[in-house]
Design a protein around this motif. Structure first.
Motif, PDB file in Angstrom:
ATOM      1  N   UNK A 119       0.814  -1.228   0.000  1.00 45.07           N
ATOM      2  CA  UNK A 119       0.000   0.000   0.000  1.00 45.07           C
ATOM      3  C   UNK A 119       0.845   1.275   0.000  1.00 45.07           C
ATOM      4  N   UNK A 120       1.983   1.243   0.708  1.00 47.65           N
ATOM      5  CA  UNK A 120       2.849   2.428   0.721  1.00 47.65           C
ATOM      6  C   UNK A 120       3.416   2.705  -0.673  1.00 47.65           C
ATOM      7  N   UNK A 121       3.777   1.638  -1.362  1.00 50.67           N
ATOM      8  CA  UNK A 121       4.295   1.801  -2.722  1.00 50.67           C
ATOM      9  C   UNK A 121       3.222   2.375  -3.635  1.00 50.67           C
ATOM     10  N   UNK A 122       1.975   1.922  -3.452  1.00 46.62           N
ATOM     11  CA  UNK A 122       0.863   2.445  -4.257  1.00 46.62           C
ATOM     12  C   UNK A 122       0.646   3.940  -3.990  1.00 46.62           C
ATOM     13  N   UNK A 123       0.714   4.320  -2.727  1.00 46.25           N
ATOM     14  CA  UNK A 123       0.544   5.740  -2.380  1.00 46.25           C
ATOM     15  C   UNK A 123       1.654   6.599  -3.002  1.00 46.25           C
ATOM     16  N   UNK A 124       2.877   6.065  -2.916  1.00 48.16           N
ATOM     17  CA  UNK A 124       3.999   6.812  -3.488  1.00 48.16           C
ATOM     18  C   UNK A 124       3.895   6.898  -5.016  1.00 48.16           C
ATOM     19  N   UNK A 125       3.398   5.819  -5.632  1.00 42.14           N
ATOM     20  CA  UNK A 125       3.192   5.816  -7.076  1.00 42.14           C
ATOM     21  C   UNK A 125       2.164   6.877  -7.468  1.00 42.14           C
ATOM     22  N   UNK A 126       1.096   6.978  -6.696  1.00 45.62           N
ATOM     23  CA  UNK A 126       0.060   7.977  -6.959  1.00 45.62           C
ATOM     24  C   UNK A 126       0.636   9.394  -6.849  1.00 45.62           C
ATOM     25  N   UNK A 127       1.445   9.607  -5.811  1.00 45.68           N
ATOM     26  CA  UNK A 127       2.064  10.924  -5.616  1.00 45.68           C
ATOM     27  C   UNK A 127       3.020  11.255  -6.766  1.00 45.68           C
ATOM     28  N   UNK A 128       3.764  10.242  -7.232  1.00 40.22           N
ATOM     29  CA  UNK A 128       4.709  10.457  -8.330  1.00 40.22           C
ATOM     30  C   UNK A 128       3.972  10.795  -9.624  1.00 40.22           C
ATOM     31  N   UNK A 129       2.853  10.117  -9.882  1.00 37.88           N
ATOM     32  CA  UNK A 129       2.063  10.398 -11.086  1.00 37.88           C
ATOM     33  C   UNK A 129       1.482  11.812 -11.045  1.00 37.88           C
ATOM     34  N   UNK A 130       1.018  12.215  -9.864  1.00 35.43           N
ATOM     35  CA  UNK A 130       0.460  13.564  -9.717  1.00 35.43           C
ATOM     36  C   UNK A 130       1.541  14.624  -9.949  1.00 35.43           C
ATOM     37  N   UNK A 132       4.231  14.225 -11.727  1.00 35.41           N
ATOM     38  CA  UNK A 132       4.573  14.187 -13.148  1.00 35.41           C
ATOM     39  C   UNK A 132       3.552  14.969 -13.974  1.00 35.41           C
ATOM     40  N   UNK A 133       2.283  14.829 -13.625  1.00 39.40           N
ATOM     41  CA  UNK A 133       1.217  15.544 -14.332  1.00 39.40           C
ATOM     42  C   UNK A 133       1.389  17.057 -14.183  1.00 39.40           C
ATOM     43  N   UNK A 134       1.654  17.491 -12.964  1.00 40.28           N
ATOM     44  CA  UNK A 134       1.841  18.928 -12.714  1.00 40.28           C
ATOM     45  C   UNK A 134       3.062  19.464 -13.458  1.00 40.28           C
ATOM     46  N   UNK A 135       4.102  18.637 -13.499  1.00 46.83           N
ATOM     47  CA  UNK A 135       5.318  19.060 -14.200  1.00 46.83           C
ATOM     48  C   UNK A 135       5.048  19.242 -15.690  1.00 46.83           C
ATOM     49  N   UNK A 136       4.287  18.305 -16.267  1.00 44.98           N
ATOM     50  CA  UNK A 136       3.950  18.404 -17.691  1.00 44.98           C
ATOM     51  C   UNK A 136       3.079  19.630 -17.967  1.00 44.98           C
ATOM     52  N   UNK A 137       2.124  19.880 -17.058  1.00 45.78           N
ATOM     53  CA  UNK A 137       1.261  21.052 -17.223  1.00 45.78           C
ATOM     54  C   UNK A 137       2.073  22.343 -17.146  1.00 45.78           C
ATOM     55  N   UNK A 138       3.030  22.353 -16.225  1.00 47.18           N
ATOM     56  CA  UNK A 138       3.882  23.540 -16.082  1.00 47.18           C
ATOM     57  C   UNK A 138       4.740  23.752 -17.328  1.00 47.18           C
ATOM     58  N   UNK A 139       5.283  22.638 -17.844  1.00 42.88           N
ATOM     59  CA  UNK A 139       6.096  22.737 -19.057  1.00 42.88           C
ATOM     60  C   UNK A 139       5.272  23.259 -20.228  1.00 42.88           C
TER      61      UNK A 139
END
Length: 256
Positions: A119-130, A132-139
């Motif tokens: 579950x911790x890995x899943x939470x961290x994966x979700x945070x990493x995807x979010x 990444x999404x913000x970074x792409x939007x900023x770019x």
């Protein structure tokens, strides 16, 4: 984000370690638990050549991560193949995340979940995807902003060129107008003839000179005739004038 970082002492590490290395490993572990991560890393680096194992690289990765040296941690984790793969990929995901490489972070967490459904890995994966999404939007936003800025810059440059051309055209027009005026003035001065005292236009110098000679000849001829008349005593018509009466012709007067 949970950060599961454990010091690992596998059988291969203990087998490769001599008495001195074993004591060093034990001291490094104690320093790590005491949060003396710099000391722990120094001790482990000291036995790296004599005890080059996956466990040692993994433990070095943990100490560098705790010190905030994420690039070094990533390097050590990538060399630590052979330890618990779910845990290694999990720590790699955390290191990539801290280093701002969200693509690699997502990949590492996904790889970790292949070995263990955590579950911790899943939470961290979700945070990493979010992230990444913000970074792409900023770019994308920055790219659009740069494009807009470039468009504005081009518009300003075009406007400046237009204004400069307008000024240049105006200057050329003014110069032409001034030049035409000067030419017209020169033409008027050329066409204008000098006038004599009576306000009449005088002719050329040769004409004036010729006219003066003619007048001089006339004066000479007139003088000559006057002298001739005086010598010949040419009679003139004379009248005697009385008061209130018309003058009578003199008896001595002779007709012409």
């Amino acid at each position: 984000m949970k950060k599961l970082l454990l010091m690992v002492f596998g059988l291969s590490m203990l087998l490769h370690a001599g008495i001195t290395d074993f004591k060093t490993i034990e001291a490094a572990n104690k320093a790590y638990e005491a949060k003396e991560y710099g000391k722990s890393a120094t001790l482990l680096e000291g036995i790296k050549k004599s005890n080059d194992t996956s466990e040692l690289h993994y433990n070095l990765g943990n100490t560098y991560y705790k010190k905030g040296y994420y690039e070094k941690a990533i390097e050590e984790y990538n060399t630590a193949e052979g330890v618990d793969e779910a845990l290694r990929q999990y720590n790699l995901g955390n290191s990539y995340f801290k280093n701002g490489d969200f693509n690699k972070s997502v990949e590492s967490f996904q790889e970790s979940l292949k070995y263990k459904d955590d579950p911790d890995t899943k939470n961290n994966l979700k945070a990493a995807k979010e992230a990444l999404k913000k970074k792409k939007e900023k770019l994308k936003k920055d790219k659009d902003g740069n494009k807009k800025g470039q468009d504005n810059q081009k518009q300003n440059e075009d406007k400046k060129k237009k204004d400069d051309k307008k000024k240049q055209d105006g200057k050329e027009k003014e110069d032409k107008k001034k030049s035409d005026k000067e030419k017209e003035s020169q033409k008027d001065q050329k066409d204008k003839k000098p006038t004599n005292k009576e306000g009449k236009k005088e002719g050329s110098p040769s004409q004036n000179k010729k006219k003066s000679k003619e007048e001089k000849l006339k004066e000479q001829e007139l003088k000559r005739l006057m002298k001739k008349m005086q010598k010949g005593k040419t009679p003139t018509l004379m009248y005697q004038m009385g008061e209130g009466k018309k003058g009578k012709r003199s008896e001595d007067a002779k007709p012409w």
